[in-house]
Design an enzyme around this catalytic site. Structure first.
Site, PDB file in Angstrom:
ATOM      1  CG  HIS A  48      -1.970  -1.007   1.214  1.00  0.00           C
ATOM      2  ND1 HIS A  48      -3.048  -0.950   2.063  1.00  0.00           N
ATOM      3  CD2 HIS A  48      -2.152  -2.115   0.447  1.00  0.00           C
ATOM      4  CE1 HIS A  48      -3.854  -1.974   1.819  1.00  0.00           C
ATOM      5  NE2 HIS A  48      -3.323  -2.700   0.855  1.00  0.00           N
ATOM      6  CD  GLU A  50      -2.147   4.103   3.177  1.00  0.00           C
ATOM      7  OE1 GLU A  50      -3.327   4.315   3.483  1.00  0.00           O
ATOM      8  OE2 GLU A  50      -1.803   3.309   2.262  1.00  0.00           O
ATOM      9  CB  CYS A  78      -6.608  -0.489   5.235  1.00  0.00           C
ATOM     10  SG  CYS A  78      -4.906  -1.098   5.122  1.00  0.00           S
ATOM     11  CB  CYS A  81      -2.118   1.554   6.332  1.00  0.00           C
ATOM     12  SG  CYS A  81      -1.731   0.832   4.710  1.00  0.00           S
TER      13      CYS A  81
END
Length: 146
Positions: A48, A50, A78, A81
């Site tokens: 991801h 992040e 999410c 993260c």
């Protein structure tokens, strides 16, 4: 300024066929890491934006704890993260649009200030949310059409 850089990263991710999410890690006005989503291209479910931005920042600082840093991300982080944000000891998360199906700093839950945890961070939401949301809409509209 920093959300614009996150939006730029999101556009680059979308151009690669990834869900257009971008993230920037900043401390004292200095960008320490930036990234867009890459799970498809790297065949890595943890890639991801992040996580990638946190990895870059940790590498640049030489420490997995990036105390006092802020994360600017186009979409609400999410659960995975948020866990990484807590481990990195970030001070603040600034995000664009909410993620009603996966966001964990307000939508489905919120661990940003959970008293059971040994760290907390502040949250600011809705920064350039319309632009972030529009990137997602255009991406998924094109995917459904093609």
């Amino acid at each position: 300024m920093f959300m614009q850089l996150s939006l730029d990263q999101a556009r680059l991710a979308g151009a690669r066929g990834e869900v257009p999410i971008g993230a920037i890690v900043v401390r004292q006005g200095v960008v320490l890491g930036s990234a867009g989503n890459r799970p498809v291209g790297t065949v890595d479910p943890t890639a991801h934006a992040e996580i990638a931005a946190l990895r870059a920042a940790a590498s640049k600082t030489g420490n997995y704890r990036i105390v006092g840093a802020d994360l600017f991300v186009t979409v609400e982080p999410c659960l995975m993260c948020v866990g990484a944000i807590l481990q990195a000891r970030l001070a603040r998360v600034v995000f664009g649009c909410r993620d009603a199906k996966g966001g964990f700093v307000g939508s489905l839950g919120d661990f940003s200030a959970d008293a059971r945890l040994n760290h907390s961070f502040s949250v600011r939401s809705g920064v350039r949310a319309d632009e972030a949301r529009q990137l997602l809409r255009e991406f998924f509209r094109a995917r459904r059409a093609g």
